[in-house]
Design a protein around this motif. Sequence first.
Motif, PDB file in Angstrom:
ATOM      1  N   ALA A 105       0.820  -1.221   0.000  1.00  0.00           N
ATOM      2  CA  ALA A 105       0.000   0.000   0.000  1.00  0.00           C
ATOM      3  C   ALA A 105       0.850   1.266   0.000  1.00  0.00           C
ATOM      4  N   GLU A 106       2.120   1.155   0.429  1.00  0.00           N
ATOM      5  CA  GLU A 106       3.007   2.322   0.491  1.00  0.00           C
ATOM      6  C   GLU A 106       3.823   2.517  -0.786  1.00  0.00           C
ATOM      7  N   GLU A 107       3.810   1.531  -1.685  1.00  0.00           N
ATOM      8  CA  GLU A 107       4.569   1.633  -2.933  1.00  0.00           C
ATOM      9  C   GLU A 107       4.098   2.860  -3.717  1.00  0.00           C
ATOM     10  N   GLY A 110      -1.946   2.604  -1.947  1.00  0.00           N
ATOM     11  CA  GLY A 110      -3.168   2.589  -1.144  1.00  0.00           C
ATOM     12  C   GLY A 110      -4.079   3.764  -1.480  1.00  0.00           C
ATOM     13  N   ARG A 111      -3.489   4.936  -1.652  1.00  0.00           N
ATOM     14  CA  ARG A 111      -4.284   6.130  -2.014  1.00  0.00           C
ATOM     15  C   ARG A 111      -4.796   6.009  -3.450  1.00  0.00           C
ATOM     16  N   GLY A 115      -9.277   5.886  -6.609  1.00  0.00           N
ATOM     17  CA  GLY A 115      -9.520   5.548  -8.013  1.00  0.00           C
ATOM     18  C   GLY A 115      -8.680   6.357  -8.983  1.00  0.00           C
ATOM     19  N   LEU A 116      -7.429   6.637  -8.615  1.00  0.00           N
ATOM     20  CA  LEU A 116      -6.553   7.420  -9.484  1.00  0.00           C
ATOM     21  C   LEU A 116      -6.030   6.551 -10.633  1.00  0.00           C
ATOM     22  N   ARG A 117      -5.968   7.132 -11.823  1.00  0.00           N
ATOM     23  CA  ARG A 117      -5.516   6.380 -13.003  1.00  0.00           C
ATOM     24  C   ARG A 117      -4.014   6.137 -12.906  1.00  0.00           C
ATOM     25  N   LEU A 160      -4.660  -6.830  -2.259  1.00  0.00           N
ATOM     26  CA  LEU A 160      -5.387  -5.559  -2.090  1.00  0.00           C
ATOM     27  C   LEU A 160      -6.591  -5.464  -3.021  1.00  0.00           C
ATOM     28  N   VAL A 161      -6.440  -5.952  -4.249  1.00  0.00           N
ATOM     29  CA  VAL A 161      -7.559  -5.939  -5.192  1.00  0.00           C
ATOM     30  C   VAL A 161      -7.803  -7.350  -5.708  1.00  0.00           C
TER      31      VAL A 161
END
Length: 171
Positions: free
Chosen positions: A4-6, A24-25, A30-32, A57-58
């Motif tokens: 998540a920190e990558e 994670g963000r 939903g950032l491209r 994560l997904v």
Amino acid sequence: MTPAEEILDIVDDQDRVVGQAPRGRVYAEGLRHRCVFVQARDAAGRLFVHRRTPTKLVFPSRYDMFVGGVVGAGETYDEAALREAEEELGVSGLPRPEFLFKFLYDDGAGLGWWSSVYRVRCELPVRPQVEEVAWHAFLPEEEVEARLDQWAWVPDGLAAYRRLRAFRAHG
């Protein structure tokens, strides 16, 4: 660093880098971003298929007919394709995956990512990452086709697979 920190590159609808953010963000907002999909076949031409671990994560516990993942910040698609294929298959010394095409995946709910599709032949014994892969096998393409409506597949991988079939039919 946790997954998540990558840090990932954020891109626009033309695949131009417009910023960076932690994975994670990226997922939460939903950032491209950019992803690679690598179809791995063994010496007999069978497809590497796996089921993702429940901790992903997904798309946890879903099946996939590609190895791959996100492209890190500053990384090229080609670099990510080789890195991800070797990591997920648990091998080193793979030939460079062959780029086939790129498309903008849209999940229909406002989320999307640029997706580069590759193929590679893996004649090495595979040892997939236990953190990523719960089950795996090399399957004949006919069996994969028969399972398309039976197994729960990752939706972006399924979209890439369908586009790859069309690409091969017209290429």
